[in-house]
Write a protein that holds these residues in place. Structure first.
Motif, mmCIF file in Angstrom:
data_model
loop_
_atom_site.group_PDB
_atom_site.id
_atom_site.type_symbol
_atom_site.label_atom_id
_atom_site.label_comp_id
_atom_site.label_asym_id
_atom_site.label_seq_id
_atom_site.Cartn_x
_atom_site.Cartn_y
_atom_site.Cartn_z
ATOM 1 N N GLY A 1 3.540 -9.461 1.917
ATOM 2 C CA GLY A 1 3.271 -8.284 2.739
ATOM 3 C C GLY A 1 4.489 -7.385 2.848
ATOM 4 O O GLY A 1 4.378 -6.154 2.738
ATOM 5 N N ALA A 2 5.658 -7.996 3.040
ATOM 6 C CA ALA A 2 6.900 -7.227 3.150
ATOM 7 C C ALA A 2 7.206 -6.503 1.844
ATOM 8 O O ALA A 2 7.667 -5.348 1.852
ATOM 9 N N PHE A 3 6.941 -7.179 0.734
ATOM 10 C CA PHE A 3 7.189 -6.552 -0.578
ATOM 11 C C PHE A 3 6.286 -5.335 -0.781
ATOM 12 O O PHE A 3 6.747 -4.269 -1.224
ATOM 13 N N ILE A 4 5.007 -5.476 -0.466
ATOM 14 C CA ILE A 4 4.062 -4.359 -0.612
ATOM 15 C C ILE A 4 4.454 -3.208 0.310
ATOM 16 O O ILE A 4 4.444 -2.037 -0.086
ATOM 17 N N LEU A 5 4.811 -3.539 1.549
ATOM 18 C CA LEU A 5 5.211 -2.520 2.520
ATOM 19 C C LEU A 5 6.469 -1.790 2.062
ATOM 20 O O LEU A 5 6.556 -0.552 2.154
ATOM 21 N N ALA A 6 7.451 -2.529 1.549
ATOM 22 C CA ALA A 6 8.696 -1.919 1.098
ATOM 23 C C ALA A 6 8.451 -0.988 -0.087
ATOM 24 O O ALA A 6 8.994 0.131 -0.143
ATOM 25 N N ALA A 7 7.620 -1.437 -1.033
ATOM 26 C CA ALA A 7 7.336 -0.609 -2.209
ATOM 27 C C ALA A 7 6.589 0.663 -1.818
ATOM 28 O O ALA A 7 6.911 1.768 -2.306
ATOM 29 N N ALA A 8 5.591 0.536 -0.939
ATOM 30 C CA ALA A 8 4.824 1.704 -0.507
ATOM 31 C C ALA A 8 5.688 2.667 0.296
ATOM 32 O O ALA A 8 5.598 3.896 0.126
ATOM 33 N N THR A 9 6.533 2.128 1.151
ATOM 34 C CA THR A 9 7.425 2.974 1.960
ATOM 35 C C THR A 9 8.407 3.728 1.083
ATOM 36 O O THR A 9 8.685 4.917 1.306
ATOM 37 N N ALA A 10 8.948 3.035 0.089
ATOM 38 C CA ALA A 10 9.889 3.682 -0.830
ATOM 39 C C ALA A 10 9.221 4.844 -1.565
ATOM 40 O O ALA A 10 9.828 5.912 -1.754
ATOM 41 N N PHE A 11 7.970 4.653 -1.966
ATOM 42 C CA PHE A 11 7.230 5.727 -2.642
ATOM 43 C C PHE A 11 7.027 6.910 -1.705
ATOM 44 O O PHE A 11 7.193 8.073 -2.109
ATOM 45 N N LEU A 12 6.657 6.619 -0.443
ATOM 46 C CA LEU A 12 6.420 7.698 0.519
ATOM 47 C C LEU A 12 7.699 8.463 0.829
ATOM 48 O O LEU A 12 7.688 9.698 0.954
ATOM 49 N N VAL A 13 8.806 7.755 0.965
ATOM 50 C CA VAL A 13 10.095 8.414 1.225
ATOM 51 C C VAL A 13 10.438 9.356 0.076
ATOM 52 O O VAL A 13 10.850 10.512 0.277
ATOM 53 N N LYS A 14 10.255 8.864 -1.134
ATOM 54 C CA LYS A 14 10.537 9.680 -2.318
ATOM 55 C C LYS A 14 9.602 10.884 -2.381
ATOM 56 O O LYS A 14 10.023 11.999 -2.740
ATOM 57 N N TYR A 15 8.343 10.675 -2.003
ATOM 58 C CA TYR A 15 7.353 11.762 -2.026
ATOM 59 C C TYR A 15 7.741 12.875 -1.050
ATOM 60 O O TYR A 15 7.748 14.063 -1.421
#
Length: 271
Positions: free
Chosen positions: A250-264
């Motif tokens: 769950g933490a891995f999925i959350l971190a990856a999604a958050t990183a994408f949103l920050v970049k977006y």
């Protein structure tokens, strides 16, 4: 309500459904592949720390047999070096629904042979019935110390999980896939589609992480009704470790999604 707002509302609803589907999938997989898994359970129940605790308990309790029979406890302890019912076999029996208590006539015979071997070797007279009763006593002590008892509820739970986990995992995965497809249809623009999916996956990651973390904490306080207590504690540790693995995903999925949103949003702010 404008089309943009309608899309956002639908996207939010789909994100919640996607998180629910992911929870169904990850929970069922965690329980079936880690918690109710014969090989994983054997690692915890037959660990060195558990075996040492059972051994010390056996050595302590066998002294009562020595006091009652006059046969040194070291004679009974030699059974540990021979082929005797193991914890691994009890674990297999849990998942097959068989009896996990290792006391049987064969074990009694092993102790009886050890007693007779010692008595004959020291030219001591003995009563065969008394020797048999001593062997029965020693076998009961051994079984009490090393066997997993009162495991019927755990066996029933394992059987239920085996019957149902594939269905729950499949339904959960189907919900996730359908939600991804619907979100992709809602947002035709590539960047907006990526943002919406990333937001949904952040909800998935957060829900899976929180469920795993809470499950790990709660597992340590759950009342698992098997004896001896050392085995119940080992199963609690196994459950906690299983939920920790779920929390990690769950933490891995959350971190990856958050990183994408920050970049977006950084890219959107610049552009």
């Amino acid at each position: 309500m404008s089309l943009t707002k309608s899309r956002k509302v639908l996207s939010f609803i789909l994100s919640l459904l996607m998180a629910a589907g992911a929870l169904m999938f990850f929970s069922s997989q965690t329980i079936s592949q880690l918690m109710i898994n014969e090989n994983v359970a054997a690692r915890f129940l037959a660990s060195d720390s558990v075996n040492n605790a059972c051994l010390e308990n056996f050595k302590d309790r066998i002294k009562a047999v020595e006091a009652a029979s006059g046969i040194p406890s070291r004679v009974f302890e030699t059974v540990l070096n021979k082929s005797t019912p193991s914890v691994e076999s009890s674990v297999r029996n849990i998942f097959s629904g068989a009896d996990t208590y290792s006391y049987n006539d064969d074990l009694v015979s092993r102790f009886e042979d050890l007693c007779i071997e010692y008595l004959d070797g020291n030219n001591m007279d003995y009563d065969k019935a008394q020797v048999h009763n001593t062997a029965v006593y020693a076998a009961q002590v051994y079984s009490d110390c090393f066997s997993i008892k009162d495991s019927s509820q755990l066996s029933d739970f394992a059987a239920d999980v085996k019957d149902d986990h594939a269905k729950f995992a499949s339904v959960g995965l189907l919900i996730v896939v359908v939600c991804i497809m619907l979100i992709s249809v809602l947002f035709s623009q590539k960047s907006e589609r990526g943002r919406a999916l990333a937001s949904s996956f952040s909800a998935v990651g957060a829900s899976v992480f929180l469920t795993g973390a809470v499950g790990a904490v709660v597992s340590l306080s759950v009342d698992i009704r098997i004896t001896p207590q050392i085995y119940a504690d080992a199963l609690k540790s196994q459950a906690a470790a299983s939920f920790c693995v779920m929390a990690f995903f769950g933490a891995f999925i959350l971190a990856a999604a958050t990183a994408f949103l920050v970049k977006y949003y950084q890219k959107k702010k610049k552009g």
